[in-house]
Design a protein around this motif. Structure first.
Motif, PDB file in Angstrom:
ATOM      1  N   ALA A 135       0.062   9.878 -30.898  1.00  0.00           N
ATOM      2  CA  ALA A 135      -1.008   9.098 -30.273  1.00  0.00           C
ATOM      3  C   ALA A 135      -1.560   9.890 -29.087  1.00  0.00           C
ATOM      4  O   ALA A 135      -0.805  10.402 -28.267  1.00  0.00           O
ATOM      5  CB  ALA A 135      -0.463   7.751 -29.810  1.00  0.00           C
ATOM      6  N   MET A 136      -2.902   9.996 -29.004  1.00  0.00           N
ATOM      7  CA  MET A 136      -3.532  10.637 -27.837  1.00  0.00           C
ATOM      8  C   MET A 136      -3.699   9.568 -26.763  1.00  0.00           C
ATOM      9  O   MET A 136      -4.327   8.528 -27.022  1.00  0.00           O
ATOM     10  CB  MET A 136      -4.875  11.256 -28.232  1.00  0.00           C
ATOM     11  N   VAL A 137      -3.131   9.824 -25.584  1.00  0.00           N
ATOM     12  CA  VAL A 137      -3.043   8.776 -24.570  1.00  0.00           C
ATOM     13  C   VAL A 137      -3.407   9.275 -23.182  1.00  0.00           C
ATOM     14  O   VAL A 137      -3.393  10.474 -22.904  1.00  0.00           O
ATOM     15  CB  VAL A 137      -1.607   8.203 -24.540  1.00  0.00           C
ATOM     16  N   LYS A 138      -3.708   8.275 -22.303  1.00  0.00           N
ATOM     17  CA  LYS A 138      -3.813   8.501 -20.865  1.00  0.00           C
ATOM     18  C   LYS A 138      -2.486   8.050 -20.263  1.00  0.00           C
ATOM     19  O   LYS A 138      -1.987   6.983 -20.600  1.00  0.00           O
ATOM     20  CB  LYS A 138      -4.909   7.610 -20.251  1.00  0.00           C
ATOM     21  N   ASP A 150       6.461   9.376 -24.279  1.00  0.00           N
ATOM     22  CA  ASP A 150       7.441  10.129 -25.062  1.00  0.00           C
ATOM     23  C   ASP A 150       6.703  11.309 -25.706  1.00  0.00           C
ATOM     24  O   ASP A 150       5.843  11.100 -26.575  1.00  0.00           O
ATOM     25  CB  ASP A 150       8.057   9.237 -26.139  1.00  0.00           C
ATOM     26  N   PRO A 151       7.001  12.536 -25.302  1.00  0.00           N
ATOM     27  CA  PRO A 151       6.261  13.688 -25.844  1.00  0.00           C
ATOM     28  C   PRO A 151       6.440  13.873 -27.354  1.00  0.00           C
ATOM     29  O   PRO A 151       5.657  14.584 -27.973  1.00  0.00           O
ATOM     30  CB  PRO A 151       6.834  14.879 -25.068  1.00  0.00           C
ATOM     31  N   HIS A 152       7.442  13.239 -27.932  1.00  0.00           N
ATOM     32  CA  HIS A 152       7.628  13.330 -29.386  1.00  0.00           C
ATOM     33  C   HIS A 152       6.680  12.401 -30.132  1.00  0.00           C
ATOM     34  O   HIS A 152       6.378  12.631 -31.301  1.00  0.00           O
ATOM     35  CB  HIS A 152       9.072  12.986 -29.768  1.00  0.00           C
ATOM     36  N   LEU A 153       6.217  11.349 -29.445  1.00  0.00           N
ATOM     37  CA  LEU A 153       5.345  10.364 -30.094  1.00  0.00           C
ATOM     38  C   LEU A 153       3.926  10.363 -29.530  1.00  0.00           C
ATOM     39  O   LEU A 153       3.001   9.914 -30.195  1.00  0.00           O
ATOM     40  CB  LEU A 153       5.938   8.956 -29.920  1.00  0.00           C
ATOM     41  N   VAL A 188      -3.525  13.463 -22.964  1.00  0.00           N
ATOM     42  CA  VAL A 188      -4.754  14.239 -22.818  1.00  0.00           C
ATOM     43  C   VAL A 188      -5.420  13.967 -21.468  1.00  0.00           C
ATOM     44  O   VAL A 188      -6.286  14.723 -21.052  1.00  0.00           O
ATOM     45  CB  VAL A 188      -5.740  13.971 -23.968  1.00  0.00           C
ATOM     46  N   MET A 189      -4.987  12.896 -20.805  1.00  0.00           N
ATOM     47  CA  MET A 189      -5.532  12.564 -19.487  1.00  0.00           C
ATOM     48  C   MET A 189      -4.420  11.968 -18.629  1.00  0.00           C
ATOM     49  O   MET A 189      -3.487  11.351 -19.145  1.00  0.00           O
ATOM     50  CB  MET A 189      -6.682  11.556 -19.600  1.00  0.00           C
ATOM     51  N   GLU A 243      -3.630   3.956 -21.590  1.00  0.00           N
ATOM     52  CA  GLU A 243      -4.659   3.703 -22.605  1.00  0.00           C
ATOM     53  C   GLU A 243      -4.436   4.622 -23.800  1.00  0.00           C
ATOM     54  O   GLU A 243      -4.011   5.765 -23.650  1.00  0.00           O
ATOM     55  CB  GLU A 243      -6.048   3.970 -21.993  1.00  0.00           C
ATOM     56  N   VAL A 244      -4.740   4.083 -24.971  1.00  0.00           N
ATOM     57  CA  VAL A 244      -4.648   4.869 -26.212  1.00  0.00           C
ATOM     58  C   VAL A 244      -6.048   5.316 -26.584  1.00  0.00           C
ATOM     59  O   VAL A 244      -6.939   4.487 -26.798  1.00  0.00           O
ATOM     60  CB  VAL A 244      -4.022   4.042 -27.354  1.00  0.00           C
ATOM     61  N   LEU A 245      -6.252   6.626 -26.646  1.00  0.00           N
ATOM     62  CA  LEU A 245      -7.558   7.174 -27.017  1.00  0.00           C
ATOM     63  C   LEU A 245      -7.679   7.354 -28.529  1.00  0.00           C
ATOM     64  O   LEU A 245      -8.773   7.232 -29.075  1.00  0.00           O
ATOM     65  CB  LEU A 245      -7.786   8.503 -26.296  1.00  0.00           C
ATOM     66  N   GLN A 246      -6.594   7.662 -29.175  1.00  0.00           N
ATOM     67  CA  GLN A 246      -6.561   7.775 -30.639  1.00  0.00           C
ATOM     68  C   GLN A 246      -5.172   7.341 -31.094  1.00  0.00           C
ATOM     69  O   GLN A 246      -4.170   7.809 -30.571  1.00  0.00           O
ATOM     70  CB  GLN A 246      -6.841   9.216 -31.086  1.00  0.00           C
TER      71      GLN A 246
END
Length: 193
Positions: free
Chosen positions: A186-189, A148-151, A155-156, A170-173
């Motif tokens: 949340a920064m995610v793959k 969800d681009p709002h949440l 990044v990968m 995966e959650v990176l941050q």
């Protein structure tokens, strides 16, 4: 005969005089009626002007009242929003601290002193998370969720058969929300097929 003619002329003159008097009386009567109408109109004009002015004042008063009601409503909504998000600045400042706590707790060690230190760090971290949750801060669930681009902030991208297309792998941050507002996505793959 002359006498009859003179009498006829006298009767004619009398009739003409009477007719002239009737015409003059009629004109005077019309003039009086016109004056009376003009007086009534003149009397109505100030009244109608005052009524019109009163109506304009009422309209202005209603518009002013509506503006004031709108101002009160906006002010109340702004105060509610300010109260709702009063912790926003503090939470934004604490998010890097939470990240550092989590990195510290991920350390693996065999030493007994380091384990007790990590246990203390874990206790402080839990207290901090509890305090933030009381203010309305929640972690954004991401792993295994549909992107969800709002949440989420992708990044990968990876290609994996284990996950559906457009699923967070995966959650990176970690990301956080304050009540209904995203503080940090949340920064995610993300899986792409």
């Amino acid at each position: 005969m002359e006498e009859k003619n003179q009498q006829a002329e006298a009767v004619n003159e009398e009739a003409v005089d009477t007719t002239n008097e009737d015409i003059i009386d009629s004109e005077e009567s019309q003039n009086n009626d016109q004056l009376k109408e003009d007086q009534k109109t003149a009397e109505k004009d100030p009244v109608s002007e005052l009524e019109q002015e009163l109506e304009e004042i009422k309209n202005r008063m209603l518009r002013t009242q509506a503006d004031y009601d709108n101002f009160r409503r906006r002010t109340r909504e702004e105060k509610e929003a300010a109260a709702k998000y009063k912790a926003l600045g503090m939470v934004e400042g604490l998010l890097p601290v939470i990240d550092n706590f989590e990195r510290a707790m991920n350390l693996q060690t065999d030493e007994e002193q380091a384990k007790s230190l990590l246990q203390g760090v874990q206790m402080v971290y839990n207290q901090l998370i509890d305090a933030l949750q009381k203010e309305g801060v929640e972690e954004i669930n991401a792993k295994g969720e549909v992107f969800d681009p709002h949440l989420h902030q992708a990044v990968m991208q990876v290609q994996s058969e284990e996950y559906e297309n457009n699923t967070v792998v995966e959650v990176l941050q970690k990301g956080y929300m304050l009540k209904d507002r995203v503080i940090r996505p949340a920064m995610v793959k993300v899986n792409t097929k």
